[in-house]
Design a protein around this motif. Structure first.
Motif, PDB file in Angstrom:
ATOM      1  N   ALA A 144       0.855  -1.229  -0.106  1.00  0.00           N
ATOM      2  CA  ALA A 144       0.182  -0.175   0.068  1.00  0.00           C
ATOM      3  C   ALA A 144       0.915   1.179   0.000  1.00  0.00           C
ATOM      4  CB  ALA A 144      -0.862  -0.124   1.114  1.00  0.00           C
ATOM      5  N   THR A 145       0.557   2.347  -0.974  1.00  0.00           N
ATOM      6  CA  THR A 145       1.159   3.592  -0.548  1.00  0.00           C
ATOM      7  C   THR A 145       0.696   4.517   0.334  1.00  0.00           C
ATOM      8  OG1 THR A 145      -0.194   4.643  -2.377  1.00  0.00           O
ATOM      9  CG2 THR A 145       1.634   3.236  -3.210  1.00  0.00           C
ATOM     10  N   CYS A 146      -0.596   3.898   1.000  1.00  0.00           N
ATOM     11  CA  CYS A 146      -1.173   4.864   1.866  1.00  0.00           C
ATOM     12  C   CYS A 146      -2.152   3.921   2.799  1.00  0.00           C
ATOM     13  CB  CYS A 146      -1.975   5.951   1.365  1.00  0.00           C
ATOM     14  SG  CYS A 146      -3.027   7.064   2.417  1.00  0.00           S
ATOM     15  N   LEU A 147      -2.303   4.249   4.050  1.00  0.00           N
ATOM     16  CA  LEU A 147      -3.187   3.432   4.900  1.00  0.00           C
ATOM     17  C   LEU A 147      -4.113   4.400   5.604  1.00  0.00           C
ATOM     18  CD1 LEU A 147      -1.068   0.494   6.352  1.00  0.00           C
ATOM     19  CD2 LEU A 147      -3.036   0.206   4.651  1.00  0.00           C
ATOM     20  N   PHE A 148      -4.794   5.145   4.930  1.00  0.00           N
ATOM     21  CA  PHE A 148      -5.679   6.121   5.429  1.00  0.00           C
ATOM     22  C   PHE A 148      -6.914   5.658   6.131  1.00  0.00           C
ATOM     23  CE2 PHE A 148      -9.452   9.030   4.995  1.00  0.00           C
ATOM     24  CZ  PHE A 148      -9.024  10.067   5.576  1.00  0.00           C
ATOM     25  N   ASP A 149      -7.150   5.828   7.450  1.00  0.00           N
ATOM     26  CA  ASP A 149      -8.167   5.096   8.279  1.00  0.00           C
ATOM     27  C   ASP A 149      -9.093   6.170   8.503  1.00  0.00           C
ATOM     28  OD1 ASP A 149      -9.940   4.286  10.033  1.00  0.00           O
ATOM     29  OD2 ASP A 149      -8.215   3.184  11.480  1.00  0.00           O
ATOM     30  N   PRO A 150     -10.448   6.188   8.002  1.00  0.00           N
ATOM     31  CA  PRO A 150     -11.319   7.263   7.957  1.00  0.00           C
ATOM     32  C   PRO A 150     -11.864   7.660   9.220  1.00  0.00           C
ATOM     33  CG  PRO A 150     -12.303   5.350   7.010  1.00  0.00           C
ATOM     34  CD  PRO A 150     -10.853   5.170   7.040  1.00  0.00           C
ATOM     35  N   ARG A 151     -11.652   6.583  10.155  1.00  0.00           N
ATOM     36  CA  ARG A 151     -12.007   6.985  11.678  1.00  0.00           C
ATOM     37  C   ARG A 151     -11.215   8.002  12.490  1.00  0.00           C
ATOM     38  NH1 ARG A 151     -11.915   0.696  13.370  1.00  0.00           N
ATOM     39  NH2 ARG A 151     -10.020   1.163  12.414  1.00  0.00           N
ATOM     40  N   ASP A 152      -9.977   8.091  11.696  1.00  0.00           N
ATOM     41  CA  ASP A 152      -8.847   8.797  12.633  1.00  0.00           C
ATOM     42  C   ASP A 152      -9.063  10.373  12.268  1.00  0.00           C
ATOM     43  OD1 ASP A 152      -6.513  10.093  13.350  1.00  0.00           O
ATOM     44  OD2 ASP A 152      -5.336   8.537  12.866  1.00  0.00           O
ATOM     45  N   PRO A 153      -9.378  11.142  13.284  1.00  0.00           N
ATOM     46  CA  PRO A 153      -9.771  12.527  13.019  1.00  0.00           C
ATOM     47  C   PRO A 153      -8.454  13.353  12.133  1.00  0.00           C
ATOM     48  CG  PRO A 153     -10.351  11.958  15.193  1.00  0.00           C
ATOM     49  CD  PRO A 153      -9.626  10.596  14.645  1.00  0.00           C
ATOM     50  N   LEU A 154      -7.037  12.713  12.697  1.00  0.00           N
ATOM     51  CA  LEU A 154      -5.915  13.496  11.850  1.00  0.00           C
ATOM     52  C   LEU A 154      -6.061  13.034  10.562  1.00  0.00           C
ATOM     53  CD1 LEU A 154      -3.373  14.892  11.993  1.00  0.00           C
ATOM     54  CD2 LEU A 154      -2.239  12.581  12.401  1.00  0.00           C
ATOM     55  N   ALA A 155      -6.495  11.921  10.177  1.00  0.00           N
ATOM     56  CA  ALA A 155      -6.578  11.316   8.658  1.00  0.00           C
ATOM     57  C   ALA A 155      -7.692  12.299   7.918  1.00  0.00           C
ATOM     58  CB  ALA A 155      -6.937  10.007   8.543  1.00  0.00           C
ATOM     59  N   ARG A 156      -8.833  12.271   8.617  1.00  0.00           N
ATOM     60  CA  ARG A 156      -9.884  13.016   8.145  1.00  0.00           C
ATOM     61  C   ARG A 156      -9.623  14.712   7.560  1.00  0.00           C
ATOM     62  NH1 ARG A 156     -13.196  10.520  11.781  1.00  0.00           N
ATOM     63  NH2 ARG A 156     -13.481  12.360  12.990  1.00  0.00           N
ATOM     64  N   ARG A 157      -8.739  15.083   8.690  1.00  0.00           N
ATOM     65  CA  ARG A 157      -8.159  16.634   8.434  1.00  0.00           C
ATOM     66  C   ARG A 157      -7.437  16.745   7.412  1.00  0.00           C
ATOM     67  NH1 ARG A 157      -7.284  17.249  13.482  1.00  0.00           N
ATOM     68  NH2 ARG A 157      -4.812  17.078  13.434  1.00  0.00           N
ATOM     69  N   HIS A 158      -6.546  15.790   7.041  1.00  0.00           N
ATOM     70  CA  HIS A 158      -5.691  15.808   5.877  1.00  0.00           C
ATOM     71  C   HIS A 158      -6.280  15.775   4.552  1.00  0.00           C
ATOM     72  CE1 HIS A 158      -1.626  16.446   7.656  1.00  0.00           C
ATOM     73  NE2 HIS A 158      -2.010  15.786   8.754  1.00  0.00           N
ATOM     74  N   ILE A 159      -7.255  14.795   4.618  1.00  0.00           N
ATOM     75  CA  ILE A 159      -7.839  14.432   3.335  1.00  0.00           C
ATOM     76  C   ILE A 159      -8.744  15.443   2.838  1.00  0.00           C
ATOM     77  CG2 ILE A 159      -9.602  13.051   3.973  1.00  0.00           C
ATOM     78  CD1 ILE A 159      -9.249  11.089   1.989  1.00  0.00           C
ATOM     79  N   SER A 160      -9.473  16.249   3.813  1.00  0.00           N
ATOM     80  CA  SER A 160     -10.375  16.995   3.250  1.00  0.00           C
ATOM     81  C   SER A 160      -9.742  18.438   2.955  1.00  0.00           C
ATOM     82  CB  SER A 160     -11.113  17.622   4.727  1.00  0.00           C
ATOM     83  OG  SER A 160     -11.876  16.454   5.197  1.00  0.00           O
ATOM     84  N   ARG A 161     -10.691  19.003   1.919  1.00  0.00           N
ATOM     85  CA  ARG A 161     -10.035  20.227   1.329  1.00  0.00           C
ATOM     86  C   ARG A 161      -9.773  21.508   2.388  1.00  0.00           C
ATOM     87  NH1 ARG A 161     -13.024  24.008  -3.592  1.00  0.00           N
ATOM     88  NH2 ARG A 161     -11.244  25.315  -3.820  1.00  0.00           N
ATOM     89  N   PHE A 162     -10.535  21.431   3.181  1.00  0.00           N
ATOM     90  CA  PHE A 162     -10.334  22.559   4.303  1.00  0.00           C
ATOM     91  C   PHE A 162     -10.127  21.799   5.556  1.00  0.00           C
ATOM     92  CE2 PHE A 162     -13.080  24.557   1.321  1.00  0.00           C
ATOM     93  CZ  PHE A 162     -12.131  25.401   0.659  1.00  0.00           C
ATOM     94  N   ALA A 163      -9.230  22.142   6.546  1.00  0.00           N
ATOM     95  CA  ALA A 163      -9.134  21.524   7.818  1.00  0.00           C
ATOM     96  C   ALA A 163     -10.360  21.436   8.752  1.00  0.00           C
ATOM     97  CB  ALA A 163      -7.823  22.153   8.621  1.00  0.00           C
TER      98      ALA A 163
END
Length: 303
Positions: A144-163
């Motif tokens: 995997a090039t990324c293991l993005f866990d959507p439950r993780d608040p830090l992960a959601r903050r990074h993937i979203s267009r605005f923090a």
């Protein structure tokens, strides 16, 4: 589009001659899933290559071609809502559909292939690869090039267009899950698609690709992804062997985001940083390292 994506890769990684590429269709439920099969179907190692939220088969062609030119047979599906896959209602696609499809496809490839079977997931496809491999138990290795866990608040903050949207995304999308769940919005409105690459030319290509990063997605799909959880938690994942090949200069999902999931994995694992590479890794030397790692998936396991 295949040639346009291939042109962004370092020249010495562009397979020459290019391997055979065949478009095929796989009937799954009420959908016609477009699969690209690259290389020799009789190869001893088969790779299931999964795209993320900004991709489709053409976007992964550069790495599929490289792997096939080194003796692997690569299967690249267009996941529902993307690429050339045909579904009755795009607005009805949800993330659990992706998980179920990849699990069924992985099982089907295992039935038709007696050799090594590996899964490679790019971006959001990384967690999808993990989930399918641990749910089915039929894959020999996962990269995997990324293991993005959507439950993780830090992960959601990074993937979203605005923090701020990262913190509010789950409750907001739950509210919208009723009458607006089928509303399809441009992916770039809600995600930080501008950080998909550190190469401006590649970023522009992805954002203008209506089959990939320039696509529209239903709000219900986004909500279902943010509400999802893997079938097997990482602490209970005893196999297969996992390689996290994370871009070292990822401006979308920094390495720390993936490590929060990767560090919990109980299965045999290895971390490799792709030096100098962005989220879609096309920069040297990281791109060369990723290409080497994919080919190495076909080699005997380390002792």
């Amino acid at each position: 589009m295949h040639e346009a994506y291939l042109a962004r890769l370092p020249e010495d990684l562009r397979a020459n001659p290019l391997p055979r590429r065949e478009s095929t269709w796989w009937r799954w439920r009420d959908a016609d899933i477009h699969l690209e099969r690259v290389g020799d179907p009789a190869a001893p190692v088969r790779v299931l290559l999964l795209h993320g939220a900004g991709g489709h088969a053409a976007a992964l062609w550069p790495y599929a071609a490289y792997a096939a030119s080194h003796g692997l047979h690569v299967v690249v599906p267009d996941l529902p809502g993307y690429g050339r896959t045909r579904v009755p209602r795009r607005a009805a696609v949800r993330y659990p559909d992706w998980v179920a499809l990849v699990c069924d496809l992985l099982r089907a490839e295992r039935r038709s292939h007696a050799g090594r079977l590996v899964v490679v997931g790019a971006s959001m496809g990384g967690l999808l690869a993990y989930d399918a491999a641990t749910r089915t138990g039929v894959a020999d290795r996962v990269l995997a090039t990324c293991l993005f866990d959507p439950r993780d608040p830090l992960a959601r903050r990074h993937i979203s267009r605005f923090a701020w949207l990262g913190a509010a995304a789950r409750p907001a999308l739950r509210v919208l899950a009723g009458p607006l769940a089928s509303l399809r919005v441009p992916l770039r409105w809600v995600t930080n698609m501008g950080a998909i690459s550190n190469d401006p030319g590649l970023t522009g290509l992805v954002l203008g690709d209506r089959l990939g990063g320039g696509n529209r997605v239903p709000l219900g799909f986004l909500r279902s992804f943010l509400d999802s959880a893997p079938g097997v938690e990482p602490e209970q994942a005893t196999g297969p062997r996992f390689v996290l090949a994370h871009p070292g200069e990822d401006r979308w999902t920094p390495t720390e985001v993936s490590l929060r999931f990767f560090d919990r994995l109980a299965a045999p694992k290895e971390l490799v940083l792709l030096e100098g590479a962005g989220h879609y890794p096309v920069e040297a030397p990281g791109a060369h390292r990723l290409a080497e790692l994919i080919v190495a998936l076909g080699e005997p396991s380390p002792a």
